[in-house]
Design a protein around this motif. Structure first.
Motif, PDB file in Angstrom:
ATOM      1  N   ALA A 117       0.878  -1.120  -0.063  1.00  0.00           N
ATOM      2  CA  ALA A 117      -0.018  -0.018  -0.266  1.00  0.00           C
ATOM      3  C   ALA A 117       0.810   1.424  -0.031  1.00  0.00           C
ATOM      4  CB  ALA A 117      -0.935  -0.010   1.255  1.00  0.00           C
ATOM      5  N   ASN A 118       0.490   2.385  -0.581  1.00  0.00           N
ATOM      6  CA  ASN A 118       0.962   3.528  -0.568  1.00  0.00           C
ATOM      7  C   ASN A 118       0.970   4.207   0.780  1.00  0.00           C
ATOM      8  OD1 ASN A 118       2.484   5.728  -1.703  1.00  0.00           O
ATOM      9  ND2 ASN A 118       0.503   6.843  -2.536  1.00  0.00           N
ATOM     10  N   MET A 119       1.568   3.730   1.886  1.00  0.00           N
ATOM     11  CA  MET A 119       1.189   3.886   3.110  1.00  0.00           C
ATOM     12  C   MET A 119       2.081   5.186   3.921  1.00  0.00           C
ATOM     13  SD  MET A 119       0.605   1.288   6.226  1.00  0.00           S
ATOM     14  CE  MET A 119      -0.449   1.529   7.584  1.00  0.00           C
ATOM     15  N   GLY A 120       3.438   5.545   3.046  1.00  0.00           N
ATOM     16  CA  GLY A 120       4.332   6.134   3.299  1.00  0.00           C
ATOM     17  C   GLY A 120       4.818   5.344   4.617  1.00  0.00           C
ATOM     18  N   LEU A 121       5.652   6.115   5.547  1.00  0.00           N
ATOM     19  CA  LEU A 121       5.960   5.552   6.792  1.00  0.00           C
ATOM     20  C   LEU A 121       4.924   6.041   7.865  1.00  0.00           C
ATOM     21  CD1 LEU A 121       9.794   5.939   8.126  1.00  0.00           C
ATOM     22  CD2 LEU A 121       7.808   5.813   9.610  1.00  0.00           C
ATOM     23  N   CYS A 122       4.683   4.521   8.422  1.00  0.00           N
ATOM     24  CA  CYS A 122       3.635   4.568   9.312  1.00  0.00           C
ATOM     25  C   CYS A 122       4.089   3.661  10.652  1.00  0.00           C
ATOM     26  CB  CYS A 122       2.321   3.791   8.987  1.00  0.00           C
ATOM     27  SG  CYS A 122       1.089   3.798   9.901  1.00  0.00           S
ATOM     28  N   GLN A 141       8.668  12.486  12.278  1.00  0.00           N
ATOM     29  CA  GLN A 141       7.833  13.520  11.256  1.00  0.00           C
ATOM     30  C   GLN A 141       8.656  14.793  11.411  1.00  0.00           C
ATOM     31  OE1 GLN A 141       4.099  14.725  13.103  1.00  0.00           O
ATOM     32  NE2 GLN A 141       3.226  13.761  11.043  1.00  0.00           N
ATOM     33  N   THR A 142       9.382  15.265  12.012  1.00  0.00           N
ATOM     34  CA  THR A 142      10.135  16.377  11.919  1.00  0.00           C
ATOM     35  C   THR A 142      11.155  16.161  11.127  1.00  0.00           C
ATOM     36  OG1 THR A 142       9.466  16.826  14.383  1.00  0.00           O
ATOM     37  CG2 THR A 142      11.034  18.344  13.439  1.00  0.00           C
ATOM     38  N   ASN A 143      11.963  15.143  10.932  1.00  0.00           N
ATOM     39  CA  ASN A 143      12.944  15.010  10.238  1.00  0.00           C
ATOM     40  C   ASN A 143      13.166  14.234   9.053  1.00  0.00           C
ATOM     41  OD1 ASN A 143      15.263  16.116  12.050  1.00  0.00           O
ATOM     42  ND2 ASN A 143      13.841  14.889  13.606  1.00  0.00           N
ATOM     43  N   ILE A 144      11.735  13.675   8.702  1.00  0.00           N
ATOM     44  CA  ILE A 144      11.794  12.939   7.563  1.00  0.00           C
ATOM     45  C   ILE A 144      10.808  13.771   6.531  1.00  0.00           C
ATOM     46  CG2 ILE A 144      11.032  10.614   6.180  1.00  0.00           C
ATOM     47  CD1 ILE A 144      11.875   9.195   8.717  1.00  0.00           C
ATOM     48  N   SER A 145      11.217  14.315   5.269  1.00  0.00           N
ATOM     49  CA  SER A 145      10.369  14.763   4.372  1.00  0.00           C
ATOM     50  C   SER A 145       9.948  14.303   3.180  1.00  0.00           C
ATOM     51  CB  SER A 145      11.042  16.404   4.246  1.00  0.00           C
ATOM     52  OG  SER A 145      12.276  16.033   3.574  1.00  0.00           O
ATOM     53  N   ARG A 150       3.452   8.938   9.603  1.00  0.00           N
ATOM     54  CA  ARG A 150       1.941   8.948  10.382  1.00  0.00           C
ATOM     55  C   ARG A 150       1.943   8.025  11.487  1.00  0.00           C
ATOM     56  NH1 ARG A 150       0.284   8.539   4.933  1.00  0.00           N
ATOM     57  NH2 ARG A 150      -0.658  10.612   4.156  1.00  0.00           N
ATOM     58  N   LEU A 151       1.001   8.057  12.533  1.00  0.00           N
ATOM     59  CA  LEU A 151       1.153   6.983  13.671  1.00  0.00           C
ATOM     60  C   LEU A 151      -0.241   6.524  13.643  1.00  0.00           C
ATOM     61  CD1 LEU A 151       2.028   5.771  16.254  1.00  0.00           C
ATOM     62  CD2 LEU A 151       1.096   7.906  17.452  1.00  0.00           C
ATOM     63  N   LEU A 152      -0.432   5.376  13.535  1.00  0.00           N
ATOM     64  CA  LEU A 152      -1.591   4.446  13.713  1.00  0.00           C
ATOM     65  C   LEU A 152      -1.760   3.696  15.046  1.00  0.00           C
ATOM     66  CD1 LEU A 152      -4.123   3.395  11.962  1.00  0.00           C
ATOM     67  CD2 LEU A 152      -2.576   1.428  11.231  1.00  0.00           C
ATOM     68  N   ASN A 153      -2.680   3.914  15.874  1.00  0.00           N
ATOM     69  CA  ASN A 153      -2.749   3.487  16.852  1.00  0.00           C
ATOM     70  C   ASN A 153      -3.789   2.376  17.061  1.00  0.00           C
ATOM     71  OD1 ASN A 153      -2.963   2.907  20.004  1.00  0.00           O
ATOM     72  ND2 ASN A 153      -2.181   4.853  20.300  1.00  0.00           N
ATOM     73  N   LYS A 193      15.993   2.756   7.152  1.00  0.00           N
ATOM     74  CA  LYS A 193      17.255   2.974   7.815  1.00  0.00           C
ATOM     75  C   LYS A 193      17.243   4.373   8.593  1.00  0.00           C
ATOM     76  CE  LYS A 193      21.043   0.923   5.325  1.00  0.00           C
ATOM     77  NZ  LYS A 193      22.071   0.997   4.320  1.00  0.00           N
ATOM     78  N   LYS A 194      16.693   5.325   7.727  1.00  0.00           N
ATOM     79  CA  LYS A 194      16.749   6.824   8.181  1.00  0.00           C
ATOM     80  C   LYS A 194      15.554   6.839   9.643  1.00  0.00           C
ATOM     81  CE  LYS A 194      16.573  11.559   7.418  1.00  0.00           C
ATOM     82  NZ  LYS A 194      16.144  12.559   6.412  1.00  0.00           N
ATOM     83  N   GLY A 195      14.565   6.020   9.323  1.00  0.00           N
ATOM     84  CA  GLY A 195      13.749   6.096  10.543  1.00  0.00           C
ATOM     85  C   GLY A 195      14.241   5.219  11.689  1.00  0.00           C
ATOM     86  N   VAL A 196      15.127   4.329  11.418  1.00  0.00           N
ATOM     87  CA  VAL A 196      15.398   3.577  12.578  1.00  0.00           C
ATOM     88  C   VAL A 196      16.552   4.372  13.330  1.00  0.00           C
ATOM     89  CG1 VAL A 196      16.827   1.467  13.230  1.00  0.00           C
ATOM     90  CG2 VAL A 196      15.047   1.221  11.879  1.00  0.00           C
ATOM     91  N   GLN A 197      17.579   5.082  12.587  1.00  0.00           N
ATOM     92  CA  GLN A 197      18.382   5.993  13.228  1.00  0.00           C
ATOM     93  C   GLN A 197      17.714   7.189  14.001  1.00  0.00           C
ATOM     94  OE1 GLN A 197      20.440   6.859   9.310  1.00  0.00           O
ATOM     95  NE2 GLN A 197      22.062   4.976   9.309  1.00  0.00           N
ATOM     96  N   LEU A 198      16.747   7.676  13.416  1.00  0.00           N
ATOM     97  CA  LEU A 198      16.085   8.554  14.168  1.00  0.00           C
ATOM     98  C   LEU A 198      15.537   8.258  15.375  1.00  0.00           C
ATOM     99  CD1 LEU A 198      14.424  10.725  11.105  1.00  0.00           C
ATOM    100  CD2 LEU A 198      16.276  11.586  12.673  1.00  0.00           C
ATOM    101  N   MET A 199      15.149   7.096  15.534  1.00  0.00           N
ATOM    102  CA  MET A 199      14.608   6.512  16.428  1.00  0.00           C
ATOM    103  C   MET A 199      15.509   6.330  17.573  1.00  0.00           C
ATOM    104  SD  MET A 199      12.480   2.864  17.172  1.00  0.00           S
ATOM    105  CE  MET A 199      14.136   1.975  16.924  1.00  0.00           C
ATOM    106  N   LEU A 200      16.783   5.572  17.138  1.00  0.00           N
ATOM    107  CA  LEU A 200      17.759   5.415  18.033  1.00  0.00           C
ATOM    108  C   LEU A 200      18.395   6.858  18.682  1.00  0.00           C
ATOM    109  CD1 LEU A 200      19.414   2.456  16.413  1.00  0.00           C
ATOM    110  CD2 LEU A 200      17.973   2.521  18.471  1.00  0.00           C
TER     111      LEU A 200
END
Lengths: 281, 281
Positions: A117-122, A141-145, A150-153, A193-200
């Motif tokens: 799906a065209n979900m982006g990073l969720c 969200q601030t650092n990925i353009s 998005r956040l799905l709860n 990779k970028k998402g994981v790096q930003l999380m860490l």
């Protein structure tokens, strides 16, 4: 609002291959494992290939969807010779990263997924108002353009939560798409990779005592699942996502908007009443 | 140039599900089978679900790639209890639509495929200078503007040709992408439907005695296959298609152009000498 103070996230698990044909996480975990377990400043990172047999066969799962096996009920099922592989593996992973709900559990379990799906990073979280998840979300969200973040709860209780991420004290799945299953696209891998790096990066800041400002974030949740139209006898689908809706994930679906296009050419529209944000898989 | 006169294409087979997870052809054949076998003006259309077990499991194949099983050698292999399912099925299909190289064979076998590559609509032919294939190609190219239409010629001899289409007196595979395996996109399905309709339209014109002008067409062929960089021990891939090359199928690859991006971030460039037209799968 009074400041909230939470314990450090000393032990973090990064899991890939929970679905064996979702390859960004498989690649990322393999790459990380080549570097061995990492104990960087303020955080111990453990990497896990969740379903190695499914990865080997490049299939979602062997006998049962592993990412539906982490409910309290399934984790306490007695194991015999005939127990499906994924239930055995879920109990192994629960022993390794949990046990779920215990003091010994990982501080954070992050599980990597892909979708067509065209979900982006969720980011997908189980629990209501998890400050850790919401601050990590805000940092990504601030650092990925390059793609939407998005956040799905899912708002499920710990006992009922069936996904691997629910084993940790905090849990996050990272879902990125679109990417066909069974292959790796450089752009999707690089975003993961970028998402994981930003999380860490956020975890290191948090563990070193940084105070984060409060604020507001937009959170999605599941309101309704609509199945494909199917043949009443064979249960084969008889329609596909309408071309006007295809790839329009998270757009608002209004009364009368096209939903499906049947193989014989008829359009089925949304008749659900209130507008709905859509996600097509 | 003297006119060429060829016998009518009275019996045409339309096959889908030769690869069980390439779903446009599966849907098209199911839809056609609901209408039963069709004997329209000037042509009998037979529809075939080539690998029903693989379709059932939504996998490319069960034991062996069916679309590599139609060589003369495999078609004449004696069958035992341990013969892979796809070899048995290839022999059944050869009896139904062939036998290959005989007078009884279908006049045209058209086999429907999908690819995750950004390939557009690509007709694949085995034989050199097949007038039928080239005229069908020209008819599709003239009448489809939504995606590029190309012809790929494999130049294999009938005995060595391993694909299902090679069983007919004339054979064409129709490959359309990009589409993830295991799902159906309305746009791809609609283009495949249009391609098949145009092919049948041309056949009816041809069978009713229409004279077609000659001319020139552009034909692609396979010059070279370049495998992914792999770990020498595990054989796992260690790089992906470079983002600058991804989705640039059939573009000219020149000396020094990026080919792969390794998981550790290094770019591998094309060092092959002469420029090459690329296809990434």
């Amino acid at each position: 609002m009074d400041p909230v103070s939470l314990p450090a996230l000393s032990c973090v698990a990064l899991c890939g291959g929970t679905h064996g044909n979702e390859l960004s996480g498989v690649c990322l975990v393999r790459e990380q494992q080549r570097k061995k377990e990492e104990e960087t400043e303020h955080v111990t990172l453990v990497t896990v290939m969740s379903n190695p047999r499914a990865v080997q066969e490049c299939r979602r799962y062997i006998e049962k969807d592993l990412n539906r096996c982490f409910t309290a009920a399934i984790l306490s099922t007695p194991v015999s010779d005939r127990t499906p592989y994924e239930i055995v593996r879920a109990q192994e992973l629960n022993a390794l990263l949990g046990p779920k709900g215990s003091d010994g559990a990982m501080d954070l379990v992050c599980d990597l997924h892909n979708t067509t799906a065209n979900m982006g990073l969720c980011l997908i979280s189980n629990s209501d108002c998890d400050w850790i998840c919401m601050h990590i979300y805000k940092h990504l969200q601030t650092n990925i353009s390059s793609i939407p973040v998005r956040l799905l709860n899912l708002y499920t209780s710990p006992d009922e939560s069936s996904n691997l991420a629910s084993v940790g004290k905090h849990g996050l799945s990272i879902e990125i798409g679109p990417q066909p299953h069974g292959l790796v696209r450089a752009d999707v891998l690089s975003t993961m990779k970028k998402g994981v790096q930003l999380m860490l990066e956020w975890i290191r800041l948090f563990n070193s005592g940084t105070v984060f400002e409060g604020g507001e974030v937009e959170v999605h949740t599941v309101v309704k699942c609509i199945d494909f139209p199917r043949d009443p006898e064979t249960h084969d689908i008889t329609a596909v996502i309408h071309p006007q809706l295809q790839d329009q994930d998270f757009c608002l679906l209004r009364q009368g908007d096209p939903l499906f296009l049947s193989f014989s050419g008829e359009t089925e529209v949304y008749r659900g009443g209130a507008p709905l944000s859509s996600l097509c898989e």
